[in-house]
Each structure stands twice: as structure tokens, then as C-alpha cells.
Design an enzyme around this catalytic site. Structure first.
Site, PDB file in Angstrom:
ATOM      1  N   ASP A 186       0.804  -1.321  -0.116  1.00 52.45           N
ATOM      2  CA  ASP A 186      -0.008  -0.247   0.043  1.00 52.45           C
ATOM      3  C   ASP A 186       0.926   1.175   0.042  1.00 52.45           C
ATOM      4  O   ASP A 186       1.627   1.384   0.843  1.00 52.45           O
ATOM      5  CB  ASP A 186      -0.983   0.083   1.263  1.00 52.45           C
ATOM      6  CG  ASP A 186      -1.599   1.275   1.504  1.00 52.45           C
ATOM      7  OD1 ASP A 186      -2.646   1.550   0.509  1.00 52.45           O
ATOM      8  OD2 ASP A 186      -1.359   2.057   2.333  1.00 52.45           O
ATOM      9  N   GLU A 270      -1.301  -1.030  -5.749  1.00 60.77           N
ATOM     10  CA  GLU A 270      -2.431  -0.397  -5.863  1.00 60.77           C
ATOM     11  C   GLU A 270      -2.170   0.189  -7.405  1.00 60.77           C
ATOM     12  O   GLU A 270      -1.139   0.763  -7.853  1.00 60.77           O
ATOM     13  CB  GLU A 270      -2.619   0.669  -4.966  1.00 60.77           C
ATOM     14  CG  GLU A 270      -2.986   0.295  -3.746  1.00 60.77           C
ATOM     15  CD  GLU A 270      -3.324   1.509  -2.742  1.00 60.77           C
ATOM     16  OE1 GLU A 270      -4.312   1.920  -2.493  1.00 60.77           O
ATOM     17  OE2 GLU A 270      -2.220   2.100  -2.555  1.00 60.77           O
ATOM     18  N   ASP A 366      -2.280   1.316   7.290  1.00 66.25           N
ATOM     19  CA  ASP A 366      -1.726   1.209   6.247  1.00 66.25           C
ATOM     20  C   ASP A 366      -1.585  -0.202   6.109  1.00 66.25           C
ATOM     21  O   ASP A 366      -1.516  -0.863   5.067  1.00 66.25           O
ATOM     22  CB  ASP A 366      -0.372   2.095   6.156  1.00 66.25           C
ATOM     23  CG  ASP A 366      -0.578   3.297   6.148  1.00 66.25           C
ATOM     24  OD1 ASP A 366      -1.700   4.082   5.323  1.00 66.25           O
ATOM     25  OD2 ASP A 366      -0.045   4.219   7.159  1.00 66.25           O
TER      26      ASP A 366
END
Ligand SMILES: [Zn+2]
Length: 427
Positions: A186, A270, A366
């Protein structure tokens, strides 16, 4: 099969004599460029047609044989031909309305020396040296092994230093059957990255550390008289500071991505292009953490670059190791509970904390997001055509846009309404 092209770039360490010769070579290419433009203009004025690459190469032969310009023959002909190739491309863009008329180049506007064949230069990796045509062996700072089949070589000069860029072709690797994503990453602002290995990577503050020095150099530029020699010098110094910061950043990122790619063949990240798009489409109120992004302000663009660069490095590093990167749609990764799947804004009481309303699962926000990225990566990975036994045309993992399109949720209001008003039932 399309094979991926990769470039290796190393700094050259020519002796002063060799550097002089390189500049002379580059200068002769510039002369060829300018002379060819002159000829094209003459033809144009005479109402004749544009002469293509082959015709320009014949001019070049004539110039090299002409006693008045015989010095041109001291430069490797391949590099001069490549200059004409670039010129032709520049004219084509102009004819297609995609660029201006090719310009004459002045001193210091050399475009570099390109050698289009593998056999044009010799590489002696063991002794870290390279031998371009019509030159002796030249030392270079070879920071890594050149892997793959060499396609071409380009020598360029930047801020007084010479570099070689070696383009290679690497066979495309089909990720081994049975591999699945084992790491989710992330990317964020407060933390540069959080991974499912529990690693939290703080952003590199090289810029911050060097900010003071940078400011001082910037001030010294603005104090110098415009057009003066001292101003020129100060600008050069400023350029070097920027270059050093960029180099530190690059080194830091390479160490990170190499570590990840060494430990995990398939990595889920991502797809941040989608993130940027959906954030602007959705407005700002729906996404917690938006405030942080705005606060980041200037740093944001630097971060964007770093994320993009991290992805690029991970893609080629995992590919070189027989793995892949799986980009996933980042929508809701920060709001979904990695334990039970419950998705709600309220799961994020603070920026740093994740606390699930439904099951009570609590952890660093996170790290929770990284777990969601990994889970989404799994779903994308098993759904890709190769995994379903479809014939593999390009043995690359599903690209971001495909992956995202399957999972993309409509933007609030507008998109869903548009579908309804078009008379298409919403599934
Ligand atoms: Zn939960």
C-alpha cells in the site's frame, strides 16, 4: 512475441582526449543535421519533393567524400546516419502536424551519438569498459550486469559528463504455474509504503535534509546578475544539487524494490493511475485521508513520481525473476476490514488507525490496506486469462486497466445515473 526492451545506463569516464573526440563526433552529427535541413529547404524552395532517409544518406556519402568536408569521414558513419534518421522522423512529425519545422542546432545542442547495431560497440564487462567505433576502450562506471541481447547504444553528454545507454531485449518470462501474489503493498503519503510483511517504510526526506542547502544555492542564483558568468556557474551548481537529490532518491528506491522482488515473485500493488482518476471523479469528501494529501501539496507530485517509479522497477525486477506485478483497483482498500470485509468510512477513526465497526478488528491502517491489496491481487491473479487455460499470447499479467475495470465501482451519482438514463439495466 513482443519482447520487452530495457535500458542500462552508465556513466562513462573518457580521458580528456577521448572526451574531446566524442565532442567532435557529436559536433559533426550536428553539422550533418544542419546541412540536411539546409538542403531540404533548398529543395522546398525549388518546389521539389522532400527527400527521405535513403536519399539523405546518399547526400551524407557525398559530403564525406567531398574534399571540402572530408573531416566528416572521421566520425563513425552510423552515428551520422542515425542523426538523419532522427531528422526524417522530425520532418514526418512536422508533415503530420504533430511538431514544428525541424530547427537548426547551435553549439551545445547535440543530440548524442547513437549506434544502431549490437556489433557497433564492444562491451568488456569484466573490466568495465566499452569500445565505440573509431575510438579506443573507454572506462565506465558499470553499476550492474548488462543482461539480455544488446539492441543499440547511445552516448549522450549531460552537464559535461558522458553516459552510455545500452538498450537490450530480454526474453519475456511466463510466470511459473502455481505462483500467487505473496506480498501486498500500500503506497501512501504519511508512510511511503506499508507491506503485508508488516514493513512500514517512511518517506525519504532527502529533499528536506538538503532543503537548506538548496535554498542557499537558489538564493545565490537570484542574486547574480542576469546573463553573467557567475550566474551561469550558480545555475550549474543548482543543477548539480538537484541531480544529487534525484540520485539519492533513486538509490533508495532501487534498494527497496530489489529487496521486495528478491523475496516475492508476484507482488500486488495499487493501480494508482486509477486512484488519481477516481479521486477527482468522486470529489474529495468521500475519501478519508484526502486532507493529508492536500496538505502534502508540493510533495505530492514528487510522491506520484516515486510511486510510478517504484511500480516500474517492481515490474521489470519481478519479470526478470520470473514473476510479475499485479495492479489492483485501490478503491476502498483503506476502508475495508481485512479480517471480515466490512467496508465503511467509520472504520477509520483516525488517519493511522483502523478499527472495524463490525468485528472489532484493529490494526495500523496502512497495514490493513496492504492486506486488502494482497487479497484483491489474488482475485485479479486467478482471474487472468493465463490462469484459466486460455492461450497465452502475451505472457504478461493482466494490466491495470483491465483489472480495475472489473472491479470499478461507479462514481457516486453521475455514472450510475448515466447508465440508467441510457436505458441499460444496472446489474
Ligand atoms: Zn471486520
Amino acid at each position: 512475441m513482443v519482447e520487452p526492451i530495457r535500458a542500462f545506463r552508465f556513466q562513462l569516464r573518457p580521458t580528456p582526449g577521448t572526451a574531446h573526440t566524442l565532442r567532435r563526433f557529436a559536433g559533426s552529427c550536428r553539422w550533418v543535421w544542419n546541412r540536411a535541413i539546409g538542403e531540404q529547404q533548398r529543395l522546398r524552395e525549388a518546389g521539389e519533393k522532400f527527400s527521405g532517409f535513403a536519399a539523405m544518406c546518399r547526400w551524407l556519402t557525398a559530403w564525406r567524400n567531398d574534399p571540402d568536408t572530408a573531416w566528416l569521414a572521421e566520425t563513425p558513419v552510423q552515428a551520422q546516419q542515425q542523426t538523419l534518421k532522427r531528422l526524417e522522423a522530425s520532418y514526418r512529425r512536422f508533415f503530420e502536424g504533430q511538431g514544428g519545422y525541424p530547427r537548426f542546432r547551435g553549439r551545445g545542442q547535440d543530440a548524442g551519438l547513437r549506434f544502431p547495431k549490437a556489433s557497433d560497440c564492444k562491451l568488456d564487462a569484466e573490466n568495465q569498459r566499452i569500445k565505440p567505433p573509431k575510438l579506443g576502450w573507454m572506462r565506465m562506471r558499470q553499476s550492474q550486469a548488462v543482461e539480455g541481447e544488446v539492441r543499440n547504444w547511445t552516448l549522450t553528454q549531460e552537464r559535461g559528463r558522458w553516459f552510455v545507454s545500452i538498450q537490450v531485449e530480454q526474453p519475456e518470462v511466463i510466470p511459473a504455474a502455481g505462483l500467487v501474489p505473496t506480498l501486498g503493498i500500500d503506497f501512501g503519503v504519511a508512510l511511503f509504503a506499508a507491506t503485508t510483511d508488516g514493513e512500514c517504510v517512511a518517506p525519504l526526506n532527502a529533499l528536506k535534509r538538503q532543503q537548506k542547502y538548496l535554498k542557499r544555492v537558489q538564493r545565490s542564483v537570484s542574486r547574480k546578475v542576469k546573463g553573467s558568468k557567475n550566474r551561469r556557474k550558480a545555475i550549474d551548481r543548482l543543477g548539480r544539487v538537484h541531480a544529487r537529490i534525484a540520485a539519492q532518491r533513486k538509490d533508495w528506491l532501487h534498494k527497496l524494490t530489489t529487496k521486495w522482488a528478491d523475496a516475492h515473485p508476484v507482488i500486488a500493488i495499487e493501480d494508482l493511475k486509477v486512484a488519481a482518476m477516481s479521486a477527482s471523479a468522486k470529489g474529495t469528501a468521500t475519501e478519508p485521508g484526502q486532507r493529508v494529501r492536500q496538505k502534502a501539496g508540493l510533495n505530492r507530485s514528487i510522491l506520484d513520481q516515486a510511486w510510478g517509479e517504484a511500480r516500474r522497477q517492481l515490474e521489470y525486477k519481478t519479470a526478470a525473476r520470473g514473476g510479475a506485478v499485479v495492479p489492483v483497483d485501490p478503491a476502498y482498500t483503506s476502508q475495508r476490514c481485512s479480517a471480515c470485509g466490512h467496508t465503511a468510512r467509520e472504520n477509520r477513526p483516525t488517519q493511522a488507525r483502523f478499527e472495524c465497526e463490525a468485528c472489532g478488528h484493529s490494526e495500523n491502517a496502512d497495514l490493513n490496506a496492504a492486506k486488502n491489496v494482497l487479497a484483491a491481487g489474488h482475485a485479479v491473479w486467478v482471474a487472468r486469462p493465463e490462469a484459466c487455460g486460455a492461450e497465452v499470447r502475451r505472457a504478461r499479467p493482466v494490466r491495470g486497466r483491465h483489472a480495475a475495470a472489473m472491479k470499478q465501482e461507479p462514481a457516486e451519482g453521475s455514472a450510475a445515473q448515466a447508465v440508467v438514463s441510457a436505458g441499460i439495466p444496472v446489474l
